[in-house]
Structures are given as structure tokens and as C-alpha cells.
Enzyme design. Structure first.
Site, PDB file in Angstrom:
ATOM      1  CG  HIS A  19      -1.954  -1.000   1.297  1.00 58.57           C
ATOM      2  ND1 HIS A  19      -2.168  -1.809   2.394  1.00 58.57           N
ATOM      3  CD2 HIS A  19      -2.883  -1.368   0.376  1.00 58.57           C
ATOM      4  CE1 HIS A  19      -3.192  -2.624   2.150  1.00 58.57           C
ATOM      5  NE2 HIS A  19      -3.634  -2.388   0.927  1.00 58.57           N
ATOM      6  CE  LYS A  43     -14.554  -6.509   3.423  1.00 58.63           C
ATOM      7  NZ  LYS A  43     -13.400  -5.871   2.785  1.00 58.63           N
ATOM      8  NE  ARG A  92      -2.392  -7.689  -4.839  1.00 57.17           N
ATOM      9  CZ  ARG A  92      -3.214  -8.086  -3.888  1.00 57.17           C
ATOM     10  NH1 ARG A  92      -2.786  -8.168  -2.653  1.00 57.17           N
ATOM     11  NH2 ARG A  92      -4.448  -8.427  -4.158  1.00 57.17           N
ATOM     12  CB  SER A 130      -4.516  -6.522   4.215  1.00 54.14           C
ATOM     13  OG  SER A 130      -4.050  -5.274   3.814  1.00 54.14           O
TER      14      SER A 130
HETATM   15  O1  PNS Z   1      -8.863  -3.042  -0.162  1.00 55.49           O
HETATM   16  P1  PNS Z   1     -10.063  -3.633  -0.822  1.00 55.49           P
HETATM   17  O2  PNS Z   1     -10.887  -4.405   0.198  1.00 55.49           O
HETATM   18  O3  PNS Z   1      -9.726  -4.446  -2.043  1.00 55.49           O
HETATM   19  O4  PNS Z   1     -10.984  -2.399  -1.319  1.00 55.49           O
HETATM   20  C1  PNS Z   1     -12.217  -2.620  -1.964  1.00 55.49           C
HETATM   21  C2  PNS Z   1     -12.989  -1.303  -2.135  1.00 55.49           C
HETATM   22  C3  PNS Z   1     -13.114  -0.572  -0.824  1.00 55.49           C
HETATM   23  C4  PNS Z   1     -12.266  -0.418  -3.109  1.00 55.49           C
HETATM   24  C5  PNS Z   1     -14.400  -1.680  -2.702  1.00 55.49           C
HETATM   25  O5  PNS Z   1     -14.968  -2.672  -1.909  1.00 55.49           O
HETATM   26  C6  PNS Z   1     -15.338  -0.492  -2.755  1.00 55.49           C
HETATM   27  O6  PNS Z   1     -15.191   0.382  -3.576  1.00 55.49           O
HETATM   28  N1  PNS Z   1     -16.332  -0.462  -1.822  1.00 55.49           N
HETATM   29  C7  PNS Z   1     -17.261   0.636  -1.676  1.00 55.49           C
HETATM   30  C8  PNS Z   1     -18.677   0.271  -2.153  1.00 55.49           C
HETATM   31  C9  PNS Z   1     -18.766   0.381  -3.656  1.00 55.49           C
HETATM   32  O7  PNS Z   1     -18.556   1.428  -4.227  1.00 55.49           O
HETATM   33  N2  PNS Z   1     -19.092  -0.757  -4.281  1.00 55.49           N
HETATM   34  C10 PNS Z   1     -19.176  -0.853  -5.728  1.00 55.49           C
HETATM   35  C11 PNS Z   1     -17.785  -1.080  -6.313  1.00 55.49           C
HETATM   36  S1  PNS Z   1     -17.881  -1.363  -7.996  1.00 55.49           S
END
Ligand code: PNS
Length: 176
Positions: A19, A43, A92, A130
Site C-alpha cells: 500500500h 466485515k 499485483r 493484508s
Molecule cells: O482493499 P479492498 O478491500 O480491495 O478495497 C475494496 C474497495 C473498498 C475499493 C471496494 O470494496 C469499494 O469500492 N467499496 C465501496 C462500495 C462500492 O462502491 N461498491 C461498488 C464497487 S464497484
């Protein structure tokens, strides 16, 4: 000239060197980069949002153009509120691509003006996540060089009951 603001959304539970690598890269190409921690009640995270925010604030304090925030709801709505024109995400390996593509295209459908920018972290972090850091730490493996020292310390404190006990026994300042 218009400032280009980007958000870097994620769970960051905990923040890893991958990150931080991406934050450094992002800080070089965007005028402003907002690291945005998703507040997701569904979560059950290892670190609370407040703990993650504090760690990220400390870890990014040297970057003038990087700030840390939290959000809930849709990423695109948050980006709009922050006047951001880009969403930064790390890729990645090929295995990330399908999920990231799906998210990027859904976000584009929801808000066509918002661009997703993918960056690759340094190769030594290409297997790092993570989830794996949490698992290795929980099972007693070494996470040196995978997370910043501060995160390693915080993980150890969280996972080692003996250390937790020491903290609990420490008298609070100003109290008898
Ligand atoms: O670190 P992560 O868990 O891979 O992050 C995922 C994240 C937070 C980017 C994704 O879950 C997200 O954007 N969540 C917010 C809700 C949302 O907008 N959902 C539609 C995504 S297409």
C-alpha cells in the site's frame, strides 16, 4: 490549471508495504491523493477504522499532498464529494485483474467522468496482501519487510495476549 485529485480506496486492514509503495507512486503523479478507508460494518476487521486511520496518518505524514480519510457508501459518490477525478488501485498480478476490471467498469457505469488508474507496486510486493499478512501474523510467522515497523508492532500487540495484558495493567496517567 485544474488540480488532479485522486482517491485511493481500500480496507487497509492492516496497511502493508505494498500500500505504501502505491501511495508513494500515486503521490508523484496526482496533485492530491486521498487514502480513503472504507467503513464497512459488515466485515469484522482486525483493526478498527480509527486504528487504521491513525496508522496511515503516521505512515504518510511525510507526503505533503497525501491525506487520509474514511468513507462509506459508494466509492464513486465519495469521489464526487471530494472533487476527485481518479480512483487509484493497485494491480499485483493477473489474478487481481478480473475483480479490478469489474469494479472499474461498474464505477465507470455509475460515474463515467471518473477514471480508474491502475499502478503496479514494486515486484517484491507482488504477492503481498493484508489478508495474508493477518494470517501469517496470527499463526506466528514473521511479517518483517512486509509491513512497516509500526504496523508490525501494532499487530504483535493485538495478537499477543501477554502484551495486551501488560497494556491493560499499566496505570492510566493522572489516575490512581
Ligand atoms: O482493499 P479492498 O478491500 O480491495 O478495497 C475494496 C474497495 C473498498 C475499493 C471496494 O470494496 C469499494 O469500492 N467499496 C465501496 C462500495 C462500492 O462502491 N461498491 C461498488 C464497487 S464497484
Amino acid at each position: 490549471m485544474k488540480k488532479v485529485i485522486a482517491i485511493y480506496p481500500g480496507s487497509f486492514d492492516p496497511p502493508t508495504n505494498g500500500h505504501l509503495d502505491l501511495i508513494e507512486r500515486g503521490s508523484k503523479i496526482f496533485d492530491e491523493l486521498i487514502v480513503a478507508i472504507l467503513r464497512n460494518a459488515e466485515k469484522s476487521p482486525l483493526f478498527s477504522v480509527a486504528e487504521r486511520r491513525l496508522m496511515l496518518e503516521n505512515l504518510t505524514s511525510d507526503y505533503r499532498n497525501v491525506s487520509v480519510d474514511t468513507f462509506d457508501g459508494l466509492t464513486v459518490d465519495y469521489a464526487l464529494r471530494m472533487n476527485a477525478s481518479a480512483v487509484l488501485r493497485g494491480i499485483r498480478a493477473i489474478s487481481d485483474y478480473e475483480y479490478e476490471l469489474q469494479m472499474a467498469l461498474m464505477n465507470r457505469k455509475l460515474h463515467p467522468e471518473l477514471e480508474t488508474v491502475f499502478m503496479m507496486p514494486a515486484e517484491q510486493f507482488s504477492y503481498l496482501s493484508s489478508r495474508l499478512v493477518r494470517e501469517v501474523a496470527q499463526l506466528g510467522g514473521s511479517i518483517k519487510e512486509l509491513v512497516p515497523e509500526m504496523v508490525e508492532r501494532r499487530l504483535r500487540e493485538k495478537l499477543d495476549p501477554a502484551i495486551k495484558l501488560q497494556h491493560a495493567r499499566k496505570p492510566k496517567a493522572g489516575r490512581r
